[in-house]
Design a protein around this motif. Structure first.
Motif, PDB file in Angstrom:
ATOM      1  N   GLY A 212       0.790  -1.221   0.000  1.00 17.50           N
ATOM      2  CA  GLY A 212       0.000   0.000   0.000  1.00 17.50           C
ATOM      3  C   GLY A 212       0.820   1.268   0.000  1.00 17.50           C
ATOM      4  O   GLY A 212       0.440   2.253   0.618  1.00 17.50           O
ATOM      5  N   LYS A 213       1.938   1.257  -0.682  1.00 20.15           N
ATOM      6  CA  LYS A 213       2.773   2.457  -0.770  1.00 20.15           C
ATOM      7  C   LYS A 213       2.722   3.043  -2.171  1.00 20.15           C
ATOM      8  O   LYS A 213       2.386   2.359  -3.128  1.00 20.15           O
ATOM      9  CB  LYS A 213       4.217   2.141  -0.391  1.00 20.15           C
ATOM     10  N   VAL A 214       3.048   4.333  -2.267  1.00 25.01           N
ATOM     11  CA  VAL A 214       3.004   5.060  -3.530  1.00 25.01           C
ATOM     12  C   VAL A 214       4.332   5.791  -3.701  1.00 25.01           C
ATOM     13  O   VAL A 214       4.846   6.377  -2.749  1.00 25.01           O
ATOM     14  CB  VAL A 214       1.853   6.097  -3.501  1.00 25.01           C
ATOM     15  N   ASP A 215       4.899   5.751  -4.911  1.00 32.28           N
ATOM     16  CA  ASP A 215       6.115   6.510  -5.205  1.00 32.28           C
ATOM     17  C   ASP A 215       5.729   7.940  -5.552  1.00 32.28           C
ATOM     18  O   ASP A 215       4.871   8.165  -6.410  1.00 32.28           O
ATOM     19  CB  ASP A 215       6.886   5.901  -6.369  1.00 32.28           C
ATOM     20  N   VAL A 216       6.359   8.909  -4.866  1.00 34.94           N
ATOM     21  CA  VAL A 216       6.079  10.327  -5.085  1.00 34.94           C
ATOM     22  C   VAL A 216       7.389  11.095  -5.229  1.00 34.94           C
ATOM     23  O   VAL A 216       8.453  10.600  -4.860  1.00 34.94           O
ATOM     24  CB  VAL A 216       5.252  10.939  -3.924  1.00 34.94           C
ATOM     25  N   VAL A 217       7.290  12.303  -5.768  1.00 36.12           N
ATOM     26  CA  VAL A 217       8.410  13.243  -5.803  1.00 36.12           C
ATOM     27  C   VAL A 217       7.919  14.560  -5.223  1.00 36.12           C
ATOM     28  O   VAL A 217       6.733  14.880  -5.295  1.00 36.12           O
ATOM     29  CB  VAL A 217       8.962  13.483  -7.230  1.00 36.12           C
ATOM     30  N   THR A 218       8.832  15.316  -4.632  1.00 42.51           N
ATOM     31  CA  THR A 218       8.506  16.649  -4.151  1.00 42.51           C
ATOM     32  C   THR A 218       8.599  17.605  -5.324  1.00 42.51           C
ATOM     33  O   THR A 218       9.532  17.522  -6.123  1.00 42.51           O
ATOM     34  CB  THR A 218       9.482  17.079  -3.039  1.00 42.51           C
ATOM     35  N   LEU A 219       7.633  18.524  -5.444  1.00 41.58           N
ATOM     36  CA  LEU A 219       7.656  19.541  -6.497  1.00 41.58           C
ATOM     37  C   LEU A 219       8.170  20.853  -5.914  1.00 41.58           C
ATOM     38  O   LEU A 219       7.663  21.324  -4.893  1.00 41.58           O
ATOM     39  CB  LEU A 219       6.253  19.763  -7.067  1.00 41.58           C
ATOM     40  N   THR A 220       9.166  21.439  -6.558  1.00 44.58           N
ATOM     41  CA  THR A 220       9.659  22.742  -6.124  1.00 44.58           C
ATOM     42  C   THR A 220       8.749  23.834  -6.678  1.00 44.58           C
ATOM     43  O   THR A 220       7.870  23.568  -7.499  1.00 44.58           O
ATOM     44  CB  THR A 220      11.105  22.968  -6.616  1.00 44.58           C
ATOM     45  N   GLU A 221       8.984  25.072  -6.247  1.00 46.60           N
ATOM     46  CA  GLU A 221       8.161  26.192  -6.713  1.00 46.60           C
ATOM     47  C   GLU A 221       8.247  26.379  -8.222  1.00 46.60           C
ATOM     48  O   GLU A 221       7.282  26.813  -8.849  1.00 46.60           O
ATOM     49  CB  GLU A 221       8.562  27.473  -6.003  1.00 46.60           C
ATOM     50  N   ASP A 222       9.406  26.065  -8.807  1.00 51.81           N
ATOM     51  CA  ASP A 222       9.550  26.226 -10.258  1.00 51.81           C
ATOM     52  C   ASP A 222       9.153  24.960 -11.033  1.00 51.81           C
ATOM     53  O   ASP A 222       9.339  24.889 -12.239  1.00 51.81           O
ATOM     54  CB  ASP A 222      10.964  26.674 -10.623  1.00 51.81           C
ATOM     55  N   GLY A 223       8.586  23.958 -10.333  1.00 51.34           N
ATOM     56  CA  GLY A 223       8.059  22.780 -11.002  1.00 51.34           C
ATOM     57  C   GLY A 223       9.020  21.617 -11.149  1.00 51.34           C
ATOM     58  O   GLY A 223       8.659  20.595 -11.717  1.00 51.34           O
ATOM     59  N   ARG A 224      10.245  21.757 -10.632  1.00 49.81           N
ATOM     60  CA  ARG A 224      11.190  20.640 -10.718  1.00 49.81           C
ATOM     61  C   ARG A 224      10.765  19.521  -9.780  1.00 49.81           C
ATOM     62  O   ARG A 224      10.191  19.766  -8.729  1.00 49.81           O
ATOM     63  CB  ARG A 224      12.610  21.083 -10.344  1.00 49.81           C
ATOM     64  N   GLU A 225      11.058  18.293 -10.162  1.00 47.73           N
ATOM     65  CA  GLU A 225      10.753  17.125  -9.349  1.00 47.73           C
ATOM     66  C   GLU A 225      12.016  16.678  -8.631  1.00 47.73           C
ATOM     67  O   GLU A 225      13.019  16.366  -9.268  1.00 47.73           O
ATOM     68  CB  GLU A 225      10.212  16.001 -10.221  1.00 47.73           C
ATOM     69  N   ILE A 226      11.967  16.655  -7.298  1.00 43.90           N
ATOM     70  CA  ILE A 226      13.118  16.247  -6.499  1.00 43.90           C
ATOM     71  C   ILE A 226      12.674  15.245  -5.437  1.00 43.90           C
ATOM     72  O   ILE A 226      11.498  15.081  -5.183  1.00 43.90           O
ATOM     73  CB  ILE A 226      13.805  17.460  -5.821  1.00 43.90           C
TER      74      ILE A 226
END
Length: 86
Positions: free
Chosen positions: A41-55
């Motif tokens: 039950g886990k999901v892979d996510v990325v953090t979005l920066t203010e300029d839209g980059r995925e980190i």
């Protein structure tokens, strides 16, 4: 239903108080439904920066992702992430 490409915003009130606004995350992979190395039950996510980059790609519990920023009783949620964009 959780789908790749959806964006969520943090419901932690401290993000608004001490930061530049709520943290945003984006789902990048489908929910893992079979037990294994990453867990159930886990999901892979990325953090979005203010300029839209995925980190910062990581897995989080699917139970942390909510359709609404309020509970069934109408009270604001204080933890997890609320759906922002389909």
């Amino acid at each position: 239903m959780i789908q790749p490409g959806q964006t969520y915003r943090s419901l932690n009130p401290r993000d608004e108080q001490y930061g530049d606004g709520p943290r945003r995350i984006k789902v990048v992979d489908a929910t893992i439904t079979t037990p294994g190395v990453y867990g159930f039950g886990k999901v892979d996510v990325v953090t979005l920066t203010e300029d839209g980059r995925e980190i910062r790609r990581r897995s989080i519990e699917a139970s942390q992702l909510h359709d609404s920023p309020t509970t069934r009783d109408g009270k604001p949620r204080r933890t997890g992430y609320a759906l922002e964009q389909q």
